[in-house]
Design an enzyme around this catalytic site. Sequence first.
Site, PDB file in Angstrom:
ATOM      1  N   LYS B  96       0.868  -1.172   0.000  1.00 26.60           N
ATOM      2  CA  LYS B  96       0.000   0.000   0.000  1.00 26.60           C
ATOM      3  C   LYS B  96       0.907   1.225   0.000  1.00 26.60           C
ATOM      4  CE  LYS B  96      -2.930   2.695   3.115  1.00 26.60           C
ATOM      5  NZ  LYS B  96      -3.917   2.697   4.201  1.00 26.60           N
ATOM      6  N   GLY B 157      -8.462   8.134   9.783  1.00 30.49           N
ATOM      7  CA  GLY B 157      -8.813   8.095  11.200  1.00 30.49           C
ATOM      8  C   GLY B 157      -9.890   9.078  11.622  1.00 30.49           C
ATOM      9  N   ALA B 183      -9.669   4.641   4.187  1.00 31.30           N
ATOM     10  CA  ALA B 183      -9.513   5.781   5.104  1.00 31.30           C
ATOM     11  C   ALA B 183     -10.787   6.597   5.288  1.00 31.30           C
ATOM     12  CB  ALA B 183      -8.397   6.721   4.658  1.00 31.30           C
ATOM     13  N   GLY B 184     -11.022   6.956   6.547  1.00 30.99           N
ATOM     14  CA  GLY B 184     -12.123   7.849   6.879  1.00 30.99           C
ATOM     15  C   GLY B 184     -13.445   7.167   7.196  1.00 30.99           C
ATOM     16  N   ASN B 205      -9.523   0.628   9.527  1.00 26.97           N
ATOM     17  CA  ASN B 205      -8.754   0.266  10.719  1.00 26.97           C
ATOM     18  C   ASN B 205      -9.403   0.849  11.975  1.00 26.97           C
ATOM     19  OD1 ASN B 205      -5.159   0.162  11.420  1.00 26.97           O
ATOM     20  ND2 ASN B 205      -6.827  -0.053  12.846  1.00 26.97           N
ATOM     21  N   SER B 206      -9.347   2.186  12.105  1.00 28.19           N
ATOM     22  CA  SER B 206      -9.828   2.820  13.333  1.00 28.19           C
ATOM     23  C   SER B 206     -11.285   2.504  13.628  1.00 28.19           C
ATOM     24  CB  SER B 206      -9.677   4.342  13.226  1.00 28.19           C
ATOM     25  OG  SER B 206      -8.378   4.688  12.872  1.00 28.19           O
TER      26      SER B 206
END
Lengths: 66, 254
Positions: B96, B157, B183-184, B205-206
């Site tokens: 990535k 995040g 992301a986001g 992830n987050s």
Amino acid sequence: MNITINGNDHTLEQIETIEDMLAQLGLGEKLVIVEQNRVIIDRGAYGQTVVRDHDTFEIVHFVGGG
Amino acid sequence: MLKIGEKTFDSRLLLGTGKYTDATVQQKAIDASASQILTFAVRRLDIFDKQQANFLESLDLTKYDLLPNTAGAKTAEEAVRLAKLARASGMCDMVKVEVIGCDKTLLPDPIETLRASEELLKEGFIVLPYTSDDVVLARRLEELGCHAIMPAASPIGSGQGILNPLHLQFIIEQTTVPVIVDAGIGSPTDVAYAMELGADGVLLNSAVAHAQDPVKMARAMRLAVEAGRLGYEAGRIEKKQYAVASSPTSGLIR
């Protein structure tokens, strides 16, 4: 032998190869990747790759990330 | 089936391994997500503190396909170095590409991302660049030969979800390699929305790691990916301005 690991100076004795270096650092069992003087060393070659005085190493590993 | 390079995956959910506070919870969350591709970062080892918690070590990485990131890189050269270090593990050939151009927003540097992707493709990597939702940049990355395009839904995040569905849709429409929204993402709604727009996958992830119950949220995300994908494949109805009765308008009792 004086070498630099991850930006810090170290004195290691009685080591010849990267394998010896990792063992002396207590990293023999860990999944680490070694760069010697900016050249990435194949993990299979640690036992044959000679460490010389004033070599500079990066020892990296995988950590959690996204 | 999600196909990246020559590999196919049943799961369309890619999971990051950062920010977990408990190794057991992380493993259970990964199991609940049914993800087959895990992302992680490459960092200097603290050789003085070998007992430092590294939850990645408690995972059996051979069970997954590994997608190391180049997080921390601010230039193409740094990203290429990180990618090569990761590949030297002998455990992965995907990367990535993540080259951050702004510390506050963590938005990617488009020029360095393009340069790094070009170099890594030459080096034979399977290249998945993390990019903004810039439609033209996405096309340029595909033209280079990237194996997937990974546009951000919103800043890393932030959990703000999909801020520009129009641009994501443009990217999805024009791209022939997989588009993975990265992301986001904040909630299952965001995931389902991305998949309904036609995304081939989602990387998060987050949203799982920082949920109050990461394991339950991981399962929710898995279901959202499946629901959104099925909805996309099924083809939604047109939106109409006024009501259209669902029950017969004839045979009414008077």
